[in-house]
Scaffold this active site. Structure first.
Site, PDB file in Angstrom:
ATOM      1  N   LEU A  89     -40.256 -40.472  24.878  1.00 56.17           N
ATOM      2  CA  LEU A  89     -39.288 -40.878  23.861  1.00 56.17           C
ATOM      3  C   LEU A  89     -38.266 -39.799  23.507  1.00 56.17           C
ATOM      4  O   LEU A  89     -37.501 -39.949  22.552  1.00 56.17           O
ATOM      5  CB  LEU A  89     -40.017 -41.362  22.608  1.00 56.17           C
ATOM      6  CG  LEU A  89     -40.954 -42.553  22.847  1.00 56.17           C
ATOM      7  CD1 LEU A  89     -41.666 -42.945  21.567  1.00 56.17           C
ATOM      8  CD2 LEU A  89     -40.203 -43.734  23.442  1.00 56.17           C
ATOM      9  N   CYS A  90     -38.241 -38.717  24.270  1.00 53.47           N
ATOM     10  CA  CYS A  90     -37.234 -37.669  24.047  1.00 53.47           C
ATOM     11  C   CYS A  90     -35.896 -38.097  24.631  1.00 53.47           C
ATOM     12  O   CYS A  90     -35.836 -38.700  25.697  1.00 53.47           O
ATOM     13  CB  CYS A  90     -37.661 -36.359  24.712  1.00 53.47           C
ATOM     14  SG  CYS A  90     -38.889 -35.454  23.796  1.00 53.47           S
ATOM     15  N   HIS A  91     -34.828 -37.743  23.927  1.00 50.44           N
ATOM     16  CA  HIS A  91     -33.477 -38.022  24.423  1.00 50.44           C
ATOM     17  C   HIS A  91     -33.094 -36.995  25.485  1.00 50.44           C
ATOM     18  O   HIS A  91     -33.417 -35.812  25.336  1.00 50.44           O
ATOM     19  CB  HIS A  91     -32.457 -37.914  23.279  1.00 50.44           C
ATOM     20  CG  HIS A  91     -32.592 -38.989  22.269  1.00 50.44           C
ATOM     21  ND1 HIS A  91     -33.489 -38.921  21.224  1.00 50.44           N
ATOM     22  CD2 HIS A  91     -31.947 -40.171  22.131  1.00 50.44           C
ATOM     23  CE1 HIS A  91     -33.383 -40.008  20.489  1.00 50.44           C
ATOM     24  NE2 HIS A  91     -32.459 -40.784  21.017  1.00 50.44           N
ATOM     25  N   MET A 131     -38.531 -29.978  21.009  1.00 50.51           N
ATOM     26  CA  MET A 131     -39.388 -30.360  22.131  1.00 50.51           C
ATOM     27  C   MET A 131     -39.019 -29.589  23.396  1.00 50.51           C
ATOM     28  O   MET A 131     -39.890 -29.223  24.187  1.00 50.51           O
ATOM     29  CB  MET A 131     -39.318 -31.872  22.381  1.00 50.51           C
ATOM     30  CG  MET A 131     -39.865 -32.700  21.233  1.00 50.51           C
ATOM     31  SD  MET A 131     -41.530 -32.227  20.695  1.00 50.51           S
ATOM     32  CE  MET A 131     -42.457 -32.531  22.169  1.00 50.51           C
ATOM     33  N   GLU A 132     -37.749 -29.321  23.583  1.00 54.32           N
ATOM     34  CA  GLU A 132     -37.312 -28.562  24.750  1.00 54.32           C
ATOM     35  C   GLU A 132     -37.832 -27.132  24.694  1.00 54.32           C
ATOM     36  O   GLU A 132     -38.273 -26.587  25.710  1.00 54.32           O
ATOM     37  CB  GLU A 132     -35.789 -28.600  24.852  1.00 54.32           C
ATOM     38  CG  GLU A 132     -35.221 -29.936  25.290  1.00 54.32           C
ATOM     39  CD  GLU A 132     -35.285 -31.050  24.246  1.00 54.32           C
ATOM     40  OE1 GLU A 132     -35.034 -32.209  24.607  1.00 54.32           O
ATOM     41  OE2 GLU A 132     -35.582 -30.785  23.057  1.00 54.32           O
ATOM     42  N   ASP A 146     -50.684 -20.576  37.197  1.00 55.14           N
ATOM     43  CA  ASP A 146     -50.672 -20.999  38.594  1.00 55.14           C
ATOM     44  C   ASP A 146     -50.530 -19.813  39.542  1.00 55.14           C
ATOM     45  O   ASP A 146     -51.211 -19.738  40.557  1.00 55.14           O
ATOM     46  CB  ASP A 146     -49.537 -21.997  38.833  1.00 55.14           C
ATOM     47  CG  ASP A 146     -49.476 -22.436  40.292  1.00 55.14           C
ATOM     48  OD1 ASP A 146     -50.502 -22.928  40.806  1.00 55.14           O
ATOM     49  OD2 ASP A 146     -48.408 -22.279  40.910  1.00 55.14           O
TER      50      ASP A 146
END
Length: 177
Positions: A89-91, A131-132, A146
């Protein structure tokens, strides 16, 4: 009966406080068309704890896969740019700046060896970049894992959080710790 009442109260709570739910409780992408475009900045941080020998490999640049922090920085930047592909739901945003920085911390009596990551993300637009910034930190730390897992599978990512955000209708937020 009790479960139905609980589900109903949870649904009402979600609809009244969470912006990603409509009046019927269905998930949706928030409409930001009427929001003003402003300069928005978010800063997130986190860390990955590891054995001292693993930190030494990172610091010396002798990891078999290459420059651990350099590659993790690129991964974090790429992650910020692709956040809307990862979180439903992120733009999608036109980011104006993404900076991913690391600091190395050797073990002390109170703290294990670790690498701290800070991501700063900026845009000019109708919605924020929290969020980014959080996604950039998480993916940068995952990339370190990793690249070093062959020598240390016990690494732990911890403390990922939003440190501050500025811009938009809700104003500024600065974490208290």
């Amino acid at each position: 009966m009790m479960l139905a009442v609980y589900e109903c109260s949870v649904k009402l709570f979600a609809m009244s406080t969470l912006t990603h739910f409509d009046a019927q409780g269905q998930a949706h992408m928030v409409d930001v068309a009427a929001k003003a475009s402003t300069h928005r900045v978010a800063v997130a941080c986190g860390r990955i704890e590891m054995m001292p020998a693993t930190l030494k490999i990172i610091e010396s640049g002798s990891a078999k896969k290459g420059d651990v922090l350099g590659i993790a920085r690129i991964a974090g930047i790429q992650a910020a740019k692709r956040t809307s592909d990862l979180i439903p739901l992120c733009h999608p945003l036109a980011l104006t700046r993404v900076a991913v920085d690391f600091s190395i911390h050797h073990a002390s009596a109170a703290d294990p060896s670790h690498v701290s990551c800070t991501a700063t993300v900026e845009t000019v637009g109708p919605t924020g970049v929290e969020m980014e910034a959080l996604t950039a930190v998480q993916l940068a730390l995952l990339t370190i894992y990793d690249m070093c897992k062959a020598v240390d599978r016990g690494m732990t990512m911890t403390g990922v959080k939003l440190m501050q955000k500025h811009g938009g209708k809700s104003g500024s937020y600065v974490a208290d710790r």
